[in-house]
Design a protein around this motif. Structure first.
Motif, PDB file in Angstrom:
ATOM      1  N   GLY A   1       0.799  -1.230   0.000  1.00 15.61           N
ATOM      2  CA  GLY A   1       0.000   0.000   0.000  1.00 15.61           C
ATOM      3  C   GLY A   1       0.829   1.276   0.000  1.00 15.61           C
ATOM      4  N   LYS A   2       2.049   1.212  -0.502  1.00 13.03           N
ATOM      5  CA  LYS A   2       2.920   2.403  -0.529  1.00 13.03           C
ATOM      6  C   LYS A   2       2.297   3.509  -1.398  1.00 13.03           C
ATOM      7  CE  LYS A   2       6.199  -0.209  -2.207  1.00 13.03           C
ATOM      8  NZ  LYS A   2       5.477  -1.485  -2.090  1.00 13.03           N
ATOM      9  N   SER A   3       1.908   3.107  -2.609  1.00 16.91           N
ATOM     10  CA  SER A   3       1.333   4.103  -3.525  1.00 16.91           C
ATOM     11  C   SER A   3       0.017   4.642  -2.975  1.00 16.91           C
ATOM     12  CB  SER A   3       1.110   3.484  -4.901  1.00 16.91           C
ATOM     13  OG  SER A   3       2.328   2.995  -5.420  1.00 16.91           O
ATOM     14  N   SER A   4      -0.780   3.748  -2.393  1.00 12.49           N
ATOM     15  CA  SER A   4      -2.063   4.182  -1.821  1.00 12.49           C
ATOM     16  C   SER A   4      -1.843   5.208  -0.714  1.00 12.49           C
ATOM     17  CB  SER A   4      -2.824   2.997  -1.230  1.00 12.49           C
ATOM     18  OG  SER A   4      -2.953   1.987  -2.189  1.00 12.49           O
ATOM     19  N   LEU A   5      -0.824   4.969   0.119  1.00 10.42           N
ATOM     20  CA  LEU A   5      -0.543   5.894   1.220  1.00 10.42           C
ATOM     21  C   LEU A   5      -0.136   7.267   0.693  1.00 10.42           C
ATOM     22  CD1 LEU A   5       1.367   3.562   3.686  1.00 10.42           C
ATOM     23  CD2 LEU A   5      -0.680   4.904   4.241  1.00 10.42           C
TER      24      LEU A   5
ATOM     25  N   PRO B   1       0.414  -7.233  -7.247  1.00 10.26           N
ATOM     26  CA  PRO B   1       1.729  -6.832  -6.736  1.00 10.26           C
ATOM     27  C   PRO B   1       2.656  -6.430  -7.884  1.00 10.26           C
ATOM     28  CG  PRO B   1       1.053  -8.942  -5.811  1.00 10.26           C
ATOM     29  CD  PRO B   1       0.088  -8.628  -6.897  1.00 10.26           C
ATOM     30  N   GLY B   2       3.504  -5.468  -7.631  1.00 16.74           N
ATOM     31  CA  GLY B   2       4.453  -5.044  -8.667  1.00 16.74           C
ATOM     32  C   GLY B   2       3.871  -3.983  -9.577  1.00 16.74           C
ATOM     33  N   THR B   3       2.963  -3.173  -9.050  1.00 16.33           N
ATOM     34  CA  THR B   3       2.327  -2.150  -9.872  1.00 16.33           C
ATOM     35  C   THR B   3       3.291  -0.998 -10.163  1.00 16.33           C
ATOM     36  OG1 THR B   3       0.234  -2.687  -8.873  1.00 16.33           O
ATOM     37  CG2 THR B   3       0.358  -0.590 -10.023  1.00 16.33           C
TER      38      THR B   3
ATOM     39  N   CYS C   1      -4.796  -1.281   8.360  1.00 13.11           N
ATOM     40  CA  CYS C   1      -5.287  -1.607   9.699  1.00 13.11           C
ATOM     41  C   CYS C   1      -6.811  -1.697   9.723  1.00 13.11           C
ATOM     42  CB  CYS C   1      -4.765  -0.600  10.731  1.00 13.11           C
ATOM     43  SG  CYS C   1      -5.482   1.025  10.589  1.00 13.11           S
ATOM     44  N   ASP C   2      -7.441  -1.357   8.607  1.00 12.45           N
ATOM     45  CA  ASP C   2      -8.900  -1.521   8.528  1.00 12.45           C
ATOM     46  C   ASP C   2      -9.282  -2.984   8.363  1.00 12.45           C
ATOM     47  OD1 ASP C   2      -9.344  -1.663   5.195  1.00 12.45           O
ATOM     48  OD2 ASP C   2      -7.559  -0.653   5.906  1.00 12.45           O
ATOM     49  N   LEU C   3      -8.334  -3.786   7.896  1.00 12.80           N
ATOM     50  CA  LEU C   3      -8.654  -5.193   7.682  1.00 12.80           C
ATOM     51  C   LEU C   3      -8.675  -5.941   9.017  1.00 12.80           C
ATOM     52  CD1 LEU C   3      -6.662  -6.146   4.454  1.00 12.80           C
ATOM     53  CD2 LEU C   3      -9.056  -5.489   4.696  1.00 12.80           C
TER      54      LEU C   3
ATOM     55  N   SER D   1      -4.407   3.283   7.657  1.00 13.60           N
ATOM     56  CA  SER D   1      -5.199   2.711   6.581  1.00 13.60           C
ATOM     57  C   SER D   1      -5.292   3.753   5.480  1.00 13.60           C
ATOM     58  CB  SER D   1      -6.602   2.342   7.067  1.00 13.60           C
ATOM     59  OG  SER D   1      -7.424   2.127   5.929  1.00 13.60           O
ATOM     60  N   ALA D   2      -4.781   3.407   4.324  1.00 12.98           N
ATOM     61  CA  ALA D   2      -4.861   4.328   3.193  1.00 12.98           C
ATOM     62  C   ALA D   2      -6.309   4.454   2.750  1.00 12.98           C
ATOM     63  CB  ALA D   2      -3.992   3.821   2.046  1.00 12.98           C
ATOM     64  N   LEU D   3      -7.091   3.434   3.117  1.00 13.74           N
ATOM     65  CA  LEU D   3      -8.491   3.404   2.694  1.00 13.74           C
ATOM     66  C   LEU D   3      -9.359   4.341   3.522  1.00 13.74           C
ATOM     67  CD1 LEU D   3      -8.878   1.418   0.391  1.00 13.74           C
ATOM     68  CD2 LEU D   3     -10.179  -0.052   1.951  1.00 13.74           C
TER      69      LEU D   3
HETATM   70  N1  LIG Z   1      -7.947  -2.604   2.910  1.00 16.56           N
HETATM   71  C1  LIG Z   1      -6.937  -1.866   2.541  1.00 16.56           C
HETATM   72  N2  LIG Z   1      -6.412  -2.018   1.310  1.00 16.56           N
HETATM   73  C2  LIG Z   1      -5.363  -1.251   0.965  1.00 16.56           C
HETATM   74  C3  LIG Z   1      -4.820  -0.270   1.837  1.00 16.56           C
HETATM   75  N3  LIG Z   1      -3.775   0.331   1.209  1.00 16.56           N
HETATM   76  C4  LIG Z   1      -3.687  -0.256  -0.010  1.00 16.56           C
HETATM   77  N4  LIG Z   1      -4.645  -1.183  -0.178  1.00 16.56           N
HETATM   78  C5  LIG Z   1      -4.849  -2.026  -1.356  1.00 16.56           C
HETATM   79  O1  LIG Z   1      -3.691  -2.813  -1.563  1.00 16.56           O
HETATM   80  C6  LIG Z   1      -3.427  -2.971  -2.947  1.00 16.56           C
HETATM   81  C7  LIG Z   1      -2.013  -2.523  -3.261  1.00 16.56           C
HETATM   82  O2  LIG Z   1      -1.880  -1.137  -3.061  1.00 16.56           O
HETATM   83  P1  LIG Z   1      -0.730  -0.279  -3.726  1.00 16.56           P
HETATM   84  O3  LIG Z   1      -0.830   1.077  -3.153  1.00 16.56           O
HETATM   85  O4  LIG Z   1      -0.757  -0.424  -5.199  1.00 16.56           O
HETATM   86  O5  LIG Z   1       0.533  -1.037  -3.147  1.00 16.56           O
HETATM   87  P2  LIG Z   1       2.077  -0.773  -3.420  1.00 16.56           P
HETATM   88  O6  LIG Z   1       2.795  -1.002  -2.138  1.00 16.56           O
HETATM   89  O7  LIG Z   1       2.283   0.540  -4.034  1.00 16.56           O
HETATM   90  O8  LIG Z   1       2.434  -1.936  -4.405  1.00 16.56           O
HETATM   91  P3  LIG Z   1       3.605  -2.048  -5.518  1.00 16.56           P
HETATM   92  O9  LIG Z   1       3.588  -0.784  -6.311  1.00 16.56           O
HETATM   93  O10 LIG Z   1       3.188  -3.220  -6.288  1.00 16.56           O
HETATM   94  O11 LIG Z   1       4.886  -2.251  -4.797  1.00 16.56           O
HETATM   95  C8  LIG Z   1      -4.500  -2.170  -3.667  1.00 16.56           C
HETATM   96  O12 LIG Z   1      -5.510  -3.034  -4.065  1.00 16.56           O
HETATM   97  C9  LIG Z   1      -4.995  -1.194  -2.616  1.00 16.56           C
HETATM   98  O13 LIG Z   1      -6.340  -0.832  -2.822  1.00 16.56           O
HETATM   99  C10 LIG Z   1      -5.410  -0.132   3.139  1.00 16.56           C
HETATM  100  O14 LIG Z   1      -4.995   0.679   3.970  1.00 16.56           O
HETATM  101  N5  LIG Z   1      -6.452  -0.952   3.427  1.00 16.56           N
END
Ligand SMILES: Nc1nc2c(ncn2[C@@H]2O[C@H](COP(=O)(O)OP(=O)(O)OP(=O)(O)O)[C@@H](O)[C@H]2O)c(=O)[nH]1
Ligand SMILES: Nc1nc2c(c(=O)[nH]1)N(C=O)[C@@H](CNc1ccc(C(=O)N[C@@H](CCC(=O)O)C(=O)O)cc1)CN2
Ligand SMILES: [Mg+2]
Length: 468
Positions: A242-246, A262-264, A346-348, A370-372
């Motif tokens: 969830g790095k990008s999401s954060l 994974p690997g986006t 942490c929402d999960l 939680s990025a969500l």
């Molecule tokens: N439930 C939940 N899902 C999350 C959260 N943060 C990210 N996700 C989900 O996790 C998945 C991966 O999120 P990314 O942000 O793409 O993860 P990343 O770490 O950037 O992944 P890479 O770029 O592949 O290294 C997505 O489907 C997001 O929606 C969170 O806080 N809670």
């Protein structure tokens, strides 16, 4: 192409776009003559004996377009101007059309009347200020950073640089080397006599102190870089945590692509986040994965390189899966500096059971996010600013901050000092030591611009915009 320094130069000094007022600046021997040809003053004045710092109201008429515009002129006569040349500033209503027309008119009129007037190159006004001795090269870089400053902290830094802080620090070291050098050279001159002016032990001692002081400059964080682009803050972790999401959640907009695959993220993606006047350069990296994939292993290398340069490392874990396993995959052996640990998602539900983190990470501040839902993001922002305000990242005004160019010169100078030390240790003749020390002095001279080459000047001034 080597720009002619005798030319009169002209440029718009205010950014393009609409504004209340725009400034066109002319500098050089024919600046006043150029404006005299096209300016209609109210009331009439005699340009011949005009004193410096005169402001004049009047008009400029464009014959081709049948337009007359009101302008205010500011005349600064050499050496009482920024460039130390005759300078005329034309303050006009801030319309891009007027600026364009005026530049064309001044240039074509100048060419008709056989004047050597041309458009200025980027940074050429400041370059002239440097060439005419108003400011040194490090101060010229200060001017650039003032223009680029985005926060009051950055501005403070840049103003100190314009005030000559960097040059003073370098001058100090230079003087120490010069003093040592003069002893060694005197010793060379008196070598046929039986007086020992300076012992080899003493030389080694003094070189050692020089090495220590210069190394101290280099081990300081690259604060000028910090202040112009933001504090390097790397988000690091396994794929899909969830790095990008954060980062998107912190920015409040979609900057990086997010996907359940994974690997986006494959490239290093940067964005700027300002919290309480402090700029952070958030760096999104590709999740660490030991893979054979060529693109991915390239992405890993870049991620690892960002980690090395980082001033703040944010380690991101997926709270819904085993954290010790994630730690093992991340190669965190040589982790130093400011680390913040995040347990995301942490929402999960599952998150509640696995919150235990390995001992090696226990010394770092931890936040559940939680990025969500946005949970924990405020705390994360607090931790980011705390690592700066807590003094762990040096932004204080009293330590010298160097640009990349300046650090590189210090580095090269230090290599010469090391060579001097080698000569001293190998009991080589004093001439060799003195030679290396002179090299070190000259290299440091590049920083303030005592020693320059066209290359150095080009590098510094090409970063400026036109009109400064
Ligand atoms: N439930 C939940 N899902 C999350 C959260 N943060 C990210 N996700 C989900 O996790 C998945 C991966 O999120 P990314 O942000 O793409 O993860 P990343 O770490 O950037 O992944 P890479 O770029 O592949 O290294 C997505 O489907 C997001 O929606 C969170 O806080 N809670
Ligand atoms: N309109 C305008 N404002 C501006 C600038 C400019 O070029 N135009 N500057 C652009 O950077 C800055 C001021 N830069 C300048 C620095 C020194 C001198 C100057 O003539 N100094 C004289 C002494 C002045 C005095 O009497 O105290 C000197 O040092 O000899 C002029 C401008 C900020 N504001
Ligand atoms: Mg990503």
């Amino acid at each position: 192409m080597f720009p002619e320094t005798q030319d009169t130069i002209v440029a718009a000094s205010t950014p393009s776009g609409r504004s209340l007022c725009a400034i066109i600046k002319i500098s050089g021997p024919e600046a006043i003559q150029c404006i005299k040809d096209i300016f209609i003053p109210t009331p009439q004045i005699n340009f011949e004996h005009i004193p410096t710092y005169t402001s004049l109201c009047g008009h400029i008429r464009f014959p081709a377009e049948h337009v007359t515009i009101p302008v205010v002129l500011y005349i600064m006569k050499q050496p009482y101007s920024y460039t130390k040349e005759d300078v005329v500033e034309i303050h006009t209503p801030g319309s891009p059309v007027i600026v364009e027309m005026l530049l064309c008119f001044i240039l074509s009129n100048g060419i008709h009347t056989k004047k050597s007037i041309r458009l200025s190159q980027p940074g050429e006004f400041t370059k002239r200020a440097f060439l005419h001795g108003r400011i040194d090269l490090a101060q010229a870089e200060g001017v650039l950073h003032i223009i680029r400053a985005q926060t009051d902290r950055e501005l403070n830094r840049a103003v100190a640089q314009l005030g000559g802080d960097v040059s003073k620090k370098i001058k100090h070291i230079q003087n120490d080397i010069v003093s040592l050098c003069s002893y060694i050279e005197a010793a060379i001159d008196f070598s046929d006599q039986d007086i020992e002016l300076i012992s080899t032990a003493e030389i080694r001692n003094r070189i050692e102190i020089l090495e220590k002081n210069m190394l101290q400059f280099l081990t300081q964080p690259e604060t000028m870089k910090v202040t112009s682009e933001g504090i390097d803050t790397v988000l690091y972790g396994n794929p899909n945590v969830g790095k990008s999401s954060l980062i998107n959640a912190l920015l409040g907009r979609k900057r990086s692509i997010v996907c359940e695959i994974p690997g986006t993220t494959r490239d290093v993606i940067t964005s700027t986040l300002e919290i309480e006047g402090i700029c952070f350069k958030l760096i999104d990296t590709a999740g660490i994965d030991n893979t054979e994939d060529v693109i991915m292993s390239g992405a890993m290398e870049m991620a690892q390189a960002s980690l090395k340069r980082a001033q703040i490392v944010v380690l991101v874990f997926d709270g819904s899966i085993d954290i010790s396993k994630q730690v093992k995959e991340m190669e965190l052996e040589d982790l130093t500096g400011n680390v913040i640990v995040i347990i995301n998602k942490c929402d999960l539900q599952k998150n509640k059971q696995i919150t235990e983190i390995p001992g090696m990470l226990k010394k770092y501040p931890l936040v559940h996010t939680s990025a969500l839902t946005g949970e924990g993001l405020e705390r994360l922002k607090e931790l980011l600013t705390e690592s700066v305000l807590g003094g762990r990242i040096n932004l204080s005004g009293d330590s010298a901050c160097f640009t990349v160019r300046q650090r590189e010169a210090i580095q090269r100078s230090l290599q010469s000092i090391h060579r001097a030390m080698e000569s001293a240790e190998n009991n080589e003749s004093h001439e060799f030591i003195a030679l290396s020390l002179h090299e070190a002095i000259d290299t440091l001279g590049e920083i303030a611009g005592e020693v320059t080459t066209e290359d150095i000047l080009d590098k510094v001034f090409s970063e400026f915009c036109i009109g400064k």
